[in-house]
Design a protein around this motif. Structure first.
Motif, mmCIF file in Angstrom:
data_model
loop_
_atom_site.group_PDB
_atom_site.id
_atom_site.type_symbol
_atom_site.label_atom_id
_atom_site.label_comp_id
_atom_site.label_asym_id
_atom_site.label_seq_id
_atom_site.Cartn_x
_atom_site.Cartn_y
_atom_site.Cartn_z
ATOM 1 N N ASN A 243 0.931 -1.155 0.144
ATOM 2 C CA ASN A 243 -0.022 -0.002 -0.102
ATOM 3 C C ASN A 243 0.940 1.165 -0.122
ATOM 4 O OD1 ASN A 243 -2.798 -1.359 0.599
ATOM 5 N ND2 ASN A 243 -1.397 -2.266 1.828
ATOM 6 N N ASP A 244 1.476 1.603 -1.188
ATOM 7 C CA ASP A 244 2.436 2.645 -1.332
ATOM 8 C C ASP A 244 1.911 3.933 -0.779
ATOM 9 O OD1 ASP A 244 3.655 5.245 -3.406
ATOM 10 O OD2 ASP A 244 4.978 3.377 -2.998
ATOM 11 N N LYS A 245 0.508 4.283 -0.688
ATOM 12 C CA LYS A 245 0.083 5.358 -0.243
ATOM 13 C C LYS A 245 0.147 5.593 1.382
ATOM 14 C CE LYS A 245 -2.965 6.746 -4.012
ATOM 15 N NZ LYS A 245 -4.346 6.962 -4.449
ATOM 16 N N ALA A 246 0.072 4.381 1.925
ATOM 17 C CA ALA A 246 0.120 4.392 3.400
ATOM 18 C C ALA A 246 1.601 4.865 3.706
ATOM 19 C CB ALA A 246 -0.275 2.981 3.978
ATOM 20 N N GLY A 247 2.731 4.381 3.137
ATOM 21 C CA GLY A 247 3.973 4.733 3.427
ATOM 22 C C GLY A 247 5.062 4.200 2.447
ATOM 23 N N ASN A 248 6.181 4.805 2.540
ATOM 24 C CA ASN A 248 6.996 4.339 1.564
ATOM 25 C C ASN A 248 8.435 4.730 1.743
ATOM 26 O OD1 ASN A 248 7.237 6.879 0.095
ATOM 27 N ND2 ASN A 248 5.378 6.425 -0.614
ATOM 28 N N ILE A 249 9.285 4.722 1.024
ATOM 29 C CA ILE A 249 10.934 4.845 1.333
ATOM 30 C C ILE A 249 11.107 6.213 1.342
ATOM 31 C CG2 ILE A 249 11.692 5.053 -0.994
ATOM 32 C CD1 ILE A 249 13.599 3.393 1.884
ATOM 33 N N PHE A 250 10.095 7.157 0.713
ATOM 34 C CA PHE A 250 10.041 8.630 0.631
ATOM 35 C C PHE A 250 9.791 9.287 1.676
ATOM 36 C CE2 PHE A 250 9.913 7.143 -3.930
ATOM 37 C CZ PHE A 250 11.173 7.381 -4.346
ATOM 38 N N SER A 325 20.495 0.873 -10.214
ATOM 39 C CA SER A 325 19.979 0.625 -11.449
ATOM 40 C C SER A 325 18.534 -0.291 -11.353
ATOM 41 C CB SER A 325 20.981 -0.206 -12.394
ATOM 42 O OG SER A 325 21.481 -1.196 -11.627
ATOM 43 N N ASN A 326 18.755 -1.132 -10.331
ATOM 44 C CA ASN A 326 17.570 -2.125 -10.537
ATOM 45 C C ASN A 326 16.901 -2.569 -8.948
ATOM 46 O OD1 ASN A 326 19.553 -3.637 -9.122
ATOM 47 N ND2 ASN A 326 20.226 -4.923 -11.023
ATOM 48 N N THR A 327 17.348 -1.715 -7.950
ATOM 49 C CA THR A 327 16.569 -2.367 -6.828
ATOM 50 C C THR A 327 15.390 -1.146 -6.472
ATOM 51 O OG1 THR A 327 18.978 -2.516 -5.637
ATOM 52 C CG2 THR A 327 16.804 -2.222 -4.104
ATOM 53 N N THR A 328 14.296 -1.894 -6.440
ATOM 54 C CA THR A 328 12.888 -1.329 -6.072
ATOM 55 C C THR A 328 12.892 -0.444 -4.873
ATOM 56 O OG1 THR A 328 11.817 -2.892 -5.120
ATOM 57 C CG2 THR A 328 11.967 -2.863 -7.562
ATOM 58 N N LYS A 329 11.980 0.541 -4.730
ATOM 59 C CA LYS A 329 11.785 1.124 -3.480
ATOM 60 C C LYS A 329 11.281 0.438 -2.255
ATOM 61 C CE LYS A 329 7.297 3.220 -4.506
ATOM 62 N NZ LYS A 329 7.067 2.718 -5.978
ATOM 63 N N GLU A 330 10.334 -0.677 -2.848
ATOM 64 C CA GLU A 330 10.143 -1.768 -1.779
ATOM 65 C C GLU A 330 11.105 -2.409 -1.355
ATOM 66 O OE1 GLU A 330 6.886 -0.395 -4.305
ATOM 67 O OE2 GLU A 330 8.630 -1.338 -4.915
ATOM 68 N N GLU A 331 12.242 -2.823 -2.053
ATOM 69 C CA GLU A 331 13.377 -3.538 -1.788
ATOM 70 C C GLU A 331 14.171 -2.787 -0.621
ATOM 71 O OE1 GLU A 331 13.658 -6.737 -5.297
ATOM 72 O OE2 GLU A 331 14.765 -4.856 -5.555
ATOM 73 N N LEU A 332 14.239 -1.597 -1.044
ATOM 74 C CA LEU A 332 15.298 -0.586 -0.415
ATOM 75 C C LEU A 332 14.693 -0.369 0.964
ATOM 76 C CD1 LEU A 332 15.913 2.387 -3.016
ATOM 77 C CD2 LEU A 332 17.611 0.680 -1.930
ATOM 78 N N LEU A 333 13.277 -0.187 1.122
ATOM 79 C CA LEU A 333 12.782 -0.197 2.492
ATOM 80 C C LEU A 333 12.869 -1.384 3.231
ATOM 81 C CD1 LEU A 333 11.019 1.609 4.251
ATOM 82 C CD2 LEU A 333 9.183 0.559 3.215
ATOM 83 N N SER A 334 12.653 -2.499 2.804
ATOM 84 C CA SER A 334 12.956 -3.601 3.398
ATOM 85 C C SER A 334 14.534 -3.920 3.970
ATOM 86 C CB SER A 334 12.573 -5.045 2.790
ATOM 87 O OG SER A 334 11.140 -4.824 2.384
ATOM 88 N N GLU A 335 15.316 -3.397 3.038
ATOM 89 C CA GLU A 335 16.770 -3.918 3.337
ATOM 90 C C GLU A 335 17.005 -2.573 4.550
ATOM 91 O OE1 GLU A 335 21.020 -1.993 1.192
ATOM 92 O OE2 GLU A 335 19.270 -2.772 -0.299
ATOM 93 N N LEU A 336 16.538 -1.396 4.315
ATOM 94 C CA LEU A 336 16.835 -0.515 5.387
ATOM 95 C C LEU A 336 16.353 -0.992 6.836
ATOM 96 C CD1 LEU A 336 17.531 2.611 6.301
ATOM 97 C CD2 LEU A 336 15.079 3.015 5.643
ATOM 98 N N ILE A 337 15.269 -1.212 6.875
ATOM 99 C CA ILE A 337 14.667 -1.917 8.360
ATOM 100 C C ILE A 337 15.293 -2.829 8.926
ATOM 101 C CG2 ILE A 337 12.491 -2.397 9.319
ATOM 102 C CD1 ILE A 337 12.546 0.550 8.433
ATOM 103 N N PHE A 338 15.818 -3.778 7.852
ATOM 104 C CA PHE A 338 16.499 -5.184 8.589
ATOM 105 C C PHE A 338 17.758 -4.608 8.948
ATOM 106 C CE2 PHE A 338 19.809 -8.376 7.783
ATOM 107 C CZ PHE A 338 18.806 -9.637 8.332
ATOM 108 N N PHE A 339 18.450 -3.683 8.244
ATOM 109 C CA PHE A 339 19.827 -3.077 8.804
ATOM 110 C C PHE A 339 19.839 -2.480 10.067
ATOM 111 C CE2 PHE A 339 22.873 -0.091 9.218
ATOM 112 C CZ PHE A 339 24.059 -0.505 8.725
ATOM 113 N N ILE A 340 18.569 -1.753 10.368
ATOM 114 C CA ILE A 340 18.228 -0.923 11.463
ATOM 115 C C ILE A 340 18.346 -1.865 12.715
ATOM 116 C CG2 ILE A 340 16.852 0.571 12.734
ATOM 117 C CD1 ILE A 340 16.202 1.874 10.002
ATOM 118 N N LEU A 341 17.314 -2.950 12.381
ATOM 119 C CA LEU A 341 17.122 -3.899 13.537
ATOM 120 C C LEU A 341 17.923 -5.124 13.776
ATOM 121 C CD1 LEU A 341 13.243 -4.132 12.689
ATOM 122 C CD2 LEU A 341 14.267 -3.040 14.659
ATOM 123 N N HIS A 342 19.185 -5.246 12.839
ATOM 124 C CA HIS A 342 19.993 -6.480 13.270
ATOM 125 C C HIS A 342 21.354 -5.848 13.344
ATOM 126 C CE1 HIS A 342 16.229 -8.248 11.279
ATOM 127 N NE2 HIS A 342 16.586 -9.299 12.185
#
Length: 342
Positions: A243-250, A325-342
């Protein structure tokens, strides 16, 4: 050397205007146009009666009038009225201010001159600023910082004889952002919906009227990160990615960047064990959120905090297409939260 200029507050100006305590000149400037418009509109609509305005009020634009013409306009005396009102919109476009400065040395006491300088701060060394300060009011309408918005919303609601839950205030701020005009509009929408018997704005009401989930939003994501609640954080990220409108990387990156930037300050503060003093160090006018920083320091060391800030900068650049070049914003968000919590 330029004279020291005392900047008035919006609240103090409006109190004086409502008490009909006027001054010869109002210099209104800054990036936040909402408050400039409120003050200038009040003066234009309330100093003179409707009949008096025909002969005693002028609204002009800085690009259409010279400083010399403006000075001449201000020197005129009111006709069958106590005051004359001259409002200059887009004052930033006026050139060669010397004739105006000469007028401000000895302004006509029955003329109220309103100078609206938008989209920036006037050079405080200019003589027109020090003269305006000496003869009247200088006001700077600065953009609200993200961390100031919940407190501003709370104060606004309280002035309308209502209260708002801290979480609800944060939800509105996160949903609308720093556009004060829209922020006020959304608050007014909520205030109008309140019955006289219950003047409370709750997260449920915000969800109903603004359409923002009270469980899956950036505020709840930040709370889950603060508490190191991996399960809840991942649930919210999955919801965002569907649900991109609920929240996203930006929307998430600026919120978390501000939080962890403050967390770094908290780590090195002498007052980390004194919540009231720590709130002052973080320039938090409302102390209700200070517990988040106290809690987060238990889970995120200063070193980890610095690494998270670096990661947030990296993800922000990639989200804008830099070095990605190819990482989606959804993948970036997941990657970011994983990095923060681990």
């Amino acid at each position: 050397m330029a004279e020291k200029t005392n900047l008035s507050t919006y609240e103090s100006i409006m109190r004086s205007l409502k008490a009909r305590q006027f001054v010869p000149v109002y210099l209104l400037m800054g990036d936040e146009g909402y408050f400039i418009d409120r003050i200038s509109d009040y003066l234009a609509e309330n100093v003179l009666s409707e009949d008096e305005r025909d002969f005693n009020q002028n609204i002009v634009f800085g690009s259409d009038i010279s400083a010399s013409q403006l000075a001449d306009l201000c020197k005129g005396y009111p006709m069958m009225s106590e005051f004359r009102v001259v409002v200059v919109k887009e004052f930033q476009n006026m050139k060669s201010l010397e004739p105006l400065e000469k007028y401000l040395e000895k302004p006509v006491p029955t003329t109220i001159l309103v100078l609206c300088y938008k989209n920036g701060r006037m050079d405080m060394r200019k003589r027109v600023v020090s003269l305006a300060s000496a003869k009247g009011v200088v006001y700077e309408s600065a953009k609200k910082k993200e961390n100031e918005l919940p407190g501003y919303i709370t104060s606004y609601v309280q002035t309308h004889n209502a209260t708002i839950d801290n979480k609800a205030a944060f939800m509105i701020a996160e949903s609308v952002g720093a556009d004060i005009s829209r922020l006020i509009s959304e608050c007014d929408k909520l205030l109008i919906s309140l019955p006289e018997t219950d003047r409370r704005i709750t997260p449920d009401l915000v969800e109903e009227k603004i359409g923002m989930s009270k469980e899956f939003n950036a505020f709840e994501l930040r709370r889950a990160i603060v508490r190191h609640d991996i399960y809840k954080a991942n649930l919210i990220v999955k919801y965002f990615n569907k649900n991109d409108k609920a929240g996203n990387i930006f929307s998430v990156v600026p919120l978390l960047f501000g939080f962890f930037q403050n967390l770094m300050i908290a780590h090195y503060s002498r007052n980390k064990n004194n919540e009231a003093a720590l709130a002052r160090d973080l320039d938090m006018k409302s102390g209700w959120g200070i517990r988040d920083y106290v809690t987060a320091m238990q889970f995120y060391t200063a070193t980890k905090t610095m690494q998270i800030i670096a990661k947030l900068r990296e993800v922000d650049e990639k989200g804008k297409g830099l070095g990605n070049s190819n990482t989606t914003k959804e993948e970036l968000l997941s990657e970011l939260i994983f990095f923060i919590l681990h």
